[in-house]
Design a protein around this motif. Structure first.
Motif, mmCIF file in Angstrom:
data_model
loop_
_atom_site.group_PDB
_atom_site.id
_atom_site.type_symbol
_atom_site.label_atom_id
_atom_site.label_comp_id
_atom_site.label_asym_id
_atom_site.label_seq_id
_atom_site.Cartn_x
_atom_site.Cartn_y
_atom_site.Cartn_z
ATOM 1 N N TYR A 145 0.830 -1.210 0.000
ATOM 2 C CA TYR A 145 0.000 0.000 0.000
ATOM 3 C C TYR A 145 0.871 1.269 0.000
ATOM 4 O O TYR A 145 0.612 2.218 -0.733
ATOM 5 C CB TYR A 145 -0.939 -0.009 1.211
ATOM 6 C CG TYR A 145 -1.809 1.237 1.302
ATOM 7 C CD1 TYR A 145 -2.816 1.469 0.368
ATOM 8 C CD2 TYR A 145 -1.608 2.177 2.308
ATOM 9 C CE1 TYR A 145 -3.608 2.603 0.430
ATOM 10 C CE2 TYR A 145 -2.392 3.325 2.386
ATOM 11 C CZ TYR A 145 -3.383 3.527 1.437
ATOM 12 O OH TYR A 145 -4.153 4.659 1.494
ATOM 13 N N GLU A 146 1.909 1.247 0.816
ATOM 14 C CA GLU A 146 2.828 2.399 0.869
ATOM 15 C C GLU A 146 3.449 2.670 -0.506
ATOM 16 O O GLU A 146 3.594 3.811 -0.924
ATOM 17 C CB GLU A 146 3.971 2.130 1.854
ATOM 18 C CG GLU A 146 3.638 2.462 3.308
ATOM 19 C CD GLU A 146 4.718 1.920 4.249
ATOM 20 O OE1 GLU A 146 5.903 1.925 3.855
ATOM 21 O OE2 GLU A 146 4.366 1.491 5.358
ATOM 22 N N LYS A 147 3.815 1.591 -1.197
ATOM 23 C CA LYS A 147 4.521 1.749 -2.466
ATOM 24 C C LYS A 147 3.593 2.027 -3.653
ATOM 25 O O LYS A 147 3.934 2.778 -4.559
ATOM 26 C CB LYS A 147 5.353 0.486 -2.762
ATOM 27 C CG LYS A 147 6.566 0.372 -1.858
ATOM 28 C CD LYS A 147 7.444 -0.784 -2.270
ATOM 29 C CE LYS A 147 8.678 -0.894 -1.409
ATOM 30 N NZ LYS A 147 9.701 0.101 -1.672
ATOM 31 N N GLY A 169 -0.107 2.382 -3.328
ATOM 32 C CA GLY A 169 -1.444 2.869 -2.964
ATOM 33 C C GLY A 169 -1.938 4.046 -3.779
ATOM 34 O O GLY A 169 -3.130 4.177 -4.049
ATOM 35 N N LYS A 170 -1.016 4.916 -4.200
ATOM 36 C CA LYS A 170 -1.411 6.105 -4.969
ATOM 37 C C LYS A 170 -1.743 5.773 -6.423
ATOM 38 O O LYS A 170 -2.398 6.553 -7.116
ATOM 39 C CB LYS A 170 -0.285 7.149 -4.926
ATOM 40 C CG LYS A 170 -0.125 7.822 -3.570
ATOM 41 C CD LYS A 170 0.859 8.997 -3.656
ATOM 42 C CE LYS A 170 0.922 9.769 -2.342
ATOM 43 N NZ LYS A 170 1.632 9.005 -1.300
ATOM 44 N N GLN A 171 -1.291 4.617 -6.889
ATOM 45 C CA GLN A 171 -1.523 4.255 -8.301
ATOM 46 C C GLN A 171 -2.807 3.466 -8.516
ATOM 47 O O GLN A 171 -3.269 3.316 -9.640
ATOM 48 C CB GLN A 171 -0.332 3.428 -8.822
ATOM 49 C CG GLN A 171 0.963 4.213 -8.887
ATOM 50 C CD GLN A 171 2.116 3.301 -9.286
ATOM 51 O OE1 GLN A 171 2.731 2.637 -8.460
ATOM 52 N NE2 GLN A 171 2.415 3.261 -10.561
ATOM 53 N N ASP A 198 -6.863 2.125 -6.729
ATOM 54 C CA ASP A 198 -7.976 2.627 -5.911
ATOM 55 C C ASP A 198 -8.072 1.923 -4.558
ATOM 56 O O ASP A 198 -8.360 2.550 -3.551
ATOM 57 C CB ASP A 198 -9.284 2.469 -6.690
ATOM 58 C CG ASP A 198 -9.224 3.250 -7.997
ATOM 59 O OD1 ASP A 198 -9.239 4.489 -7.928
ATOM 60 O OD2 ASP A 198 -9.116 2.629 -9.067
#
Length: 205
Positions: free
Chosen positions: A160-162, A164-166, A168
């Motif tokens: 998620y840290e790596k 998560g932004k890419q 949903d």
């Protein structure tokens, strides 16, 4: 969003959130019986293109597979298979195998390879099978955009840290693995082992 889901009793409300996200063209990272996968609904073209961008691959050259709930979807997405092949699939699935089969007309054009084949997976993982069952469509699946799967990619919080932004939703179903599925090509006269992974080829042939 990082969504924690119990591996044995997936929370219906959380599953509903995931289904709504997928039907809306969302992209998720989710557990399988091998490594954590990156996926979307196979009918959502924009989501498929988004995954290709995340992976930085050309759609025509990408090796995406279909995650199915069971073999009932087989006749929809693969041309009819002969009895020995079907027997092998029945023996191996659910399990850590990907079977390459001739694609049927129902495979979205975006996902057809030059060879007109499709990779079919039925993972032995309750969360991902519940998602597919409720979605009522296979998930298009691929590996995470990493060079090598290492120990840290078994931890959903690090995933998620790596990434998560890419995407949903990252579905936290507990620790994942670092071994891939065993890939078997069933498009010729005899099944051919393409990649030895978690599943034993000898056990199913």
């Amino acid at each position: 969003m990082l969504l924690n889901i119990h591996p044995d009793n997936p929370n219906a409300r959380h599953i509903k959130t995931i289904i709504e996200c997928l039907k809306d063209g969302g992209v998720i990272i989710y557990p399988t019986d091998t490594v954590y996968g990156l996926g979307c609904d196979i009918t959502q073209h924009k989501a498929i293109e988004r995954i290709a961008r995340i992976k930085q691959v050309d759609l025509k050259k990408a090796h995406f597979s279909f995650i199915c709930y069971d073999l009932s979807h087989l006749s929809d997405y693969a041309k009819s298979v002969d009895t020995p092949v079907f027997r092998m699939l029945k023996k191996a699935l659910p399990g850590p195998y990907t079977f390459i089969l001739p694609a049927s007309r129902m495979v979205p054009r975006l996902l057809k390879t030059k060879k007109d084949t499709v990779g079919i997976r039925v993972p032995d993982n309750n969360i991902c099978r519940t998602i597919v069952k409720e979605l009522d469509n296979p998930l298009m699946s691929t590996t995470l955009p990493v060079e090598h799967y290492v120990e840290e990619y078994t931890d959903p919080e690090i995933i998620y840290e790596k990434f998560g932004k890419q995407v949903d939703i990252v579905v936290d179903g507990g620790p994942g693995g670092i071994a891939f599925s065993t890939v078997v090509d069933c498009t010729g006269e005899e099944p051919v082992l393409i990649r030895e992974g978690l599943g034993s080829f000898d056990a199913i042939t």
